[in-house]
Design an enzyme around this catalytic site. Structure first.
Site, PDB file in Angstrom:
ATOM      1  N   TYR A  94       0.842  -1.194   0.000  1.00 15.33           N
ATOM      2  CA  TYR A  94       0.000   0.000   0.000  1.00 15.33           C
ATOM      3  C   TYR A  94       0.877   1.245   0.000  1.00 15.33           C
ATOM      4  CZ  TYR A  94      -3.710  -3.282   1.105  1.00 15.33           C
ATOM      5  OH  TYR A  94      -4.588  -4.337   1.059  1.00 15.33           O
ATOM      6  N   ASN A 117     -12.193  -1.567  -5.134  1.00 15.98           N
ATOM      7  CA  ASN A 117     -11.934  -1.829  -6.549  1.00 15.98           C
ATOM      8  C   ASN A 117     -13.104  -2.607  -7.167  1.00 15.98           C
ATOM      9  OD1 ASN A 117     -10.957  -2.678  -9.032  1.00 15.98           O
ATOM     10  ND2 ASN A 117      -9.363  -3.980  -8.185  1.00 15.98           N
ATOM     11  N   CYS A 125      -5.864  -5.788  -7.658  1.00 19.96           N
ATOM     12  CA  CYS A 125      -5.747  -5.436  -6.237  1.00 19.96           C
ATOM     13  C   CYS A 125      -5.252  -6.606  -5.401  1.00 19.96           C
ATOM     14  CB  CYS A 125      -7.069  -4.887  -5.703  1.00 19.96           C
ATOM     15  SG  CYS A 125      -8.471  -5.988  -5.900  1.00 19.96           S
ATOM     16  N   HIS A 126      -5.355  -7.815  -5.921  1.00 15.19           N
ATOM     17  CA  HIS A 126      -4.845  -8.983  -5.190  1.00 15.19           C
ATOM     18  C   HIS A 126      -3.325  -8.954  -5.072  1.00 15.19           C
ATOM     19  CE1 HIS A 126      -4.785 -10.236  -9.453  1.00 15.19           C
ATOM     20  NE2 HIS A 126      -3.751 -10.998  -9.111  1.00 15.19           N
ATOM     21  N   GLU A 152      -0.039 -16.928  -9.928  1.00 21.28           N
ATOM     22  CA  GLU A 152       0.880 -16.100 -10.709  1.00 21.28           C
ATOM     23  C   GLU A 152       2.344 -16.358 -10.335  1.00 21.28           C
ATOM     24  OE1 GLU A 152      -0.388 -12.041 -10.299  1.00 21.28           O
ATOM     25  OE2 GLU A 152      -2.241 -12.391 -11.404  1.00 21.28           O
TER      26      GLU A 152
END
Length: 162
Positions: A94, A117, A125-126, A152
């Site tokens: 953040y 979001n 946002c993850h 990912e």
């Protein structure tokens, strides 16, 4: 005219909402719903549906869609735009996002905007985590955030923005 379609994913069903102007929302559903048959997907949602299927099939890392979110203050939209700079397989904090917005004191506001979001996964946002590397809140549930980050992971190169 706005429409909503459902996409089956490994994380449960997603609802995709949009109009001819663009995609306005992507969100997780807690209750099981049948996926929308391909033949019934309105033309204006077909590309978003195709790209999300490709993402979950490991064939797509970056979304290229027309967006038309129905919510968002100017600050929230700036935060959401900054999310697009956090590449596939990478994370940011953040504080990193606040610094990218040239407002390092806005960490809490960035967190709040991140939580609002409207386009889960598409605006990633993850990929936003705590400064200490911890998984922090996620509107879709921490189990989904953890899954997405692990999904990912094979291409994770560390670092911040790609």
């Amino acid at each position: 005219m706005s429409a909503t379609v459902h996409l089956a994913t490994p994380l449960g069903p997603l609802a995709l909402t949009g109009s001819e102007e663009g995609l306005s929302a992507v969100g997780f559903l807690e209750d099981a719903v049948p996926a929308t048959p391909l033949a019934q997907i309105p033309a204006h949602l077909q590309e978003a549906h195709r790209q999300l299927r490709a993402y979950f099939g490991r064939e797509l890392r970056d979304f290229e869609l027309q967006y038309a979110p129905l919510i968002g203050t100017e600050f929230q939209r700036r935060v959401w735009a900054a999310l697009l700079g956090v590449g596939y397989g990478r994370t940011a904090s953040y504080l990193d996002i606040a610094k990218a917005l040239h407002d390092p004191k806005a960490v809490r506001a960035v967190g709040a905007a991140n939580g609002q979001n409207p386009l889960a996964i598409v605006w990633p946002c993850h990929r936003i985590i705590g400064a200490n590397g911890s998984l922090t809140g996620y509107a879709g549930g921490l189990h989904r955030k953890q899954w997405l980050l692990a999904f990912e992971q094979p291409t994770r190169q560390g670092g911040l923005f790609s």
